[in-house]
Design a protein around this motif. Structure first.
Motif, PDB file in Angstrom:
ATOM      1  N   PRO A  41       0.800  -1.231   0.000  1.00  0.00           N
ATOM      2  CA  PRO A  41       0.000   0.000   0.000  1.00  0.00           C
ATOM      3  C   PRO A  41       0.829   1.277   0.000  1.00  0.00           C
ATOM      4  O   PRO A  41       0.313   2.349  -0.283  1.00  0.00           O
ATOM      5  CB  PRO A  41      -0.849  -0.124   1.265  1.00  0.00           C
ATOM      6  N   TRP A  42       2.136   1.169   0.331  1.00  0.00           N
ATOM      7  CA  TRP A  42       3.014   2.338   0.297  1.00  0.00           C
ATOM      8  C   TRP A  42       3.907   2.349  -0.952  1.00  0.00           C
ATOM      9  O   TRP A  42       4.789   3.201  -1.073  1.00  0.00           O
ATOM     10  CB  TRP A  42       3.887   2.386   1.556  1.00  0.00           C
ATOM     11  N   ALA A  43       3.685   1.443  -1.876  1.00  0.00           N
ATOM     12  CA  ALA A  43       4.558   1.304  -3.040  1.00  0.00           C
ATOM     13  C   ALA A  43       4.673   2.599  -3.843  1.00  0.00           C
ATOM     14  O   ALA A  43       5.769   2.998  -4.263  1.00  0.00           O
ATOM     15  CB  ALA A  43       4.067   0.175  -3.942  1.00  0.00           C
ATOM     16  N   ASP A  44       3.563   3.277  -4.057  1.00  0.00           N
ATOM     17  CA  ASP A  44       3.587   4.497  -4.855  1.00  0.00           C
ATOM     18  C   ASP A  44       4.181   5.686  -4.105  1.00  0.00           C
ATOM     19  O   ASP A  44       4.448   6.729  -4.709  1.00  0.00           O
ATOM     20  CB  ASP A  44       2.175   4.846  -5.329  1.00  0.00           C
ATOM     21  N   GLN A  45       4.391   5.514  -2.789  1.00  0.00           N
ATOM     22  CA  GLN A  45       4.991   6.584  -1.982  1.00  0.00           C
ATOM     23  C   GLN A  45       6.388   6.206  -1.495  1.00  0.00           C
ATOM     24  O   GLN A  45       6.947   6.867  -0.630  1.00  0.00           O
ATOM     25  CB  GLN A  45       4.101   6.871  -0.762  1.00  0.00           C
ATOM     26  N   ARG A  46       6.957   5.163  -2.075  1.00  0.00           N
ATOM     27  CA  ARG A  46       8.206   4.616  -1.525  1.00  0.00           C
ATOM     28  C   ARG A  46       9.379   5.599  -1.594  1.00  0.00           C
ATOM     29  O   ARG A  46      10.277   5.552  -0.751  1.00  0.00           O
ATOM     30  CB  ARG A  46       8.563   3.296  -2.204  1.00  0.00           C
ATOM     31  N   ASP A  47       9.372   6.501  -2.557  1.00  0.00           N
ATOM     32  CA  ASP A  47      10.477   7.464  -2.653  1.00  0.00           C
ATOM     33  C   ASP A  47      10.452   8.487  -1.522  1.00  0.00           C
ATOM     34  O   ASP A  47      11.455   9.161  -1.269  1.00  0.00           O
ATOM     35  CB  ASP A  47      10.442   8.181  -4.006  1.00  0.00           C
ATOM     36  N   SER A  48       9.327   8.613  -0.838  1.00  0.00           N
ATOM     37  CA  SER A  48       9.236   9.546   0.288  1.00  0.00           C
ATOM     38  C   SER A  48       9.591   8.892   1.614  1.00  0.00           C
ATOM     39  O   SER A  48       9.677   9.575   2.646  1.00  0.00           O
ATOM     40  CB  SER A  48       7.831  10.148   0.367  1.00  0.00           C
ATOM     41  N   VAL A  49       9.809   7.572   1.610  1.00  0.00           N
ATOM     42  CA  VAL A  49      10.167   6.857   2.848  1.00  0.00           C
ATOM     43  C   VAL A  49      11.636   7.087   3.166  1.00  0.00           C
ATOM     44  O   VAL A  49      12.514   6.811   2.347  1.00  0.00           O
ATOM     45  CB  VAL A  49       9.884   5.345   2.722  1.00  0.00           C
ATOM     46  N   THR A  50      11.922   7.611   4.359  1.00  0.00           N
ATOM     47  CA  THR A  50      13.297   7.878   4.790  1.00  0.00           C
ATOM     48  C   THR A  50      13.763   6.938   5.899  1.00  0.00           C
ATOM     49  O   THR A  50      14.961   6.818   6.152  1.00  0.00           O
ATOM     50  CB  THR A  50      13.438   9.317   5.293  1.00  0.00           C
ATOM     51  N   LYS A  51      12.815   6.263   6.536  1.00  0.00           N
ATOM     52  CA  LYS A  51      13.150   5.381   7.657  1.00  0.00           C
ATOM     53  C   LYS A  51      12.065   4.320   7.776  1.00  0.00           C
ATOM     54  O   LYS A  51      10.888   4.607   7.551  1.00  0.00           O
ATOM     55  CB  LYS A  51      13.234   6.187   8.964  1.00  0.00           C
ATOM     56  N   VAL A  52      12.482   3.090   8.122  1.00  0.00           N
ATOM     57  CA  VAL A  52      11.527   2.007   8.360  1.00  0.00           C
ATOM     58  C   VAL A  52      11.718   1.494   9.786  1.00  0.00           C
ATOM     59  O   VAL A  52      12.839   1.187  10.196  1.00  0.00           O
ATOM     60  CB  VAL A  52      11.718   0.851   7.363  1.00  0.00           C
ATOM     61  N   VAL A  53      10.621   1.405  10.511  1.00  0.00           N
ATOM     62  CA  VAL A  53      10.644   0.893  11.884  1.00  0.00           C
ATOM     63  C   VAL A  53       9.716  -0.316  11.955  1.00  0.00           C
ATOM     64  O   VAL A  53       8.530  -0.213  11.612  1.00  0.00           O
ATOM     65  CB  VAL A  53      10.182   1.959  12.900  1.00  0.00           C
TER      66      VAL A  53
END
Length: 218
Positions: free
Chosen positions: A73-85
């Protein structure tokens, strides 16, 4: 917002953010089954947090052009992801969950003591740069799970896990990333190094192998 089926996940009261021409979903459910109460949330600062209880779902490659592909569900926003917890009580990272996160510099599983599986290409081409330590709860790391993760330098394996083919392959120095695995700690308890596990890791200099390793693959 009424519950709806989107990207293979059931969303309940999902939060939305107006991004101009379209509305981006910022949170929802991403469990493998209805009994898995796993929630994702993408904050304004780019932190993707996975919380709740149970297993994450399996997805298809986020760059797939197949109309039948089921993407995260976050695939189209993946370039905005800076950190994964990944918080505690999450037991599985599914296929392609964190694949192709080019701008996510941090992968934080420090509070998780329950993760047992990282599926095929679960973290494929995930460009985190912090040290990766797999906990002793991890029992299975799938084929190509961390393939082409080219920015992190130090890896400590979990002592109880089995490792699939190519699981850390091509975590190498390139002219773009200028990093790659250079130190690997394989603790006592690990019994096998799988086929092509560190294939083309061209800056690997320090390899510490525990005395329980019984076989080394191709």
């Amino acid at each position: 917002m009424a519950a709806a089926m989107l990207f293979g996940c059931v969303y309940v009261s999902a939060d939305e953010t107006d991004t101009g021409d379209e509305t981006a979903v910022k949170s929802g459910s991403c469990g493998k089954t209805e009994s898995d109460s796993v929630i994702w949330n993408l904050s304004d600062d780019g932190t993707l947090t996975i919380s709740g209880t149970g297993e994450m779902a399996d997805y298809d490659d986020p760059t797939s052009t197949d109309e039948a592909a089921v993407k995260s569900p976050w695939a189209d926003q993946r370039d905005s992801v800076t950190k994964v917890v990944v918080e505690d009580s999450i037991t599985r990272i599914g296929k392609y969950c964190f694949a192709r996160l080019a701008n996510a510099a941090t992968f934080d599983m420090s509070k998780n003591t329950t993760l047992t599986e990282i599926a095929y290409r679960g973290c494929y081409e995930f460009m985190f740069s912090n040290e990766l330590k797999l906990g002793d709860s991890v029992l299975s790391v799938g084929d190509e799970a961390f393939r082409k993760c080219r920015k992190f330098k130090t890896l400590t394996l979990g002592k109880n896990a089995t490792y699939g083919k190519y699981c850390f392959a091509e975590c190498q120095w390139t002219a773009t990333e200028k990093a790659g695995i250079n130190t690997v700690n394989i603790p006592r308890g690990v019994k096998a190094i799988s086929d092509y596990m560190f294939y083309q890791c061209n800056v690997l200099k320090n390899l510490f192998i525990g005395d329980t390793v019984e076989s080394i693959g191709k």
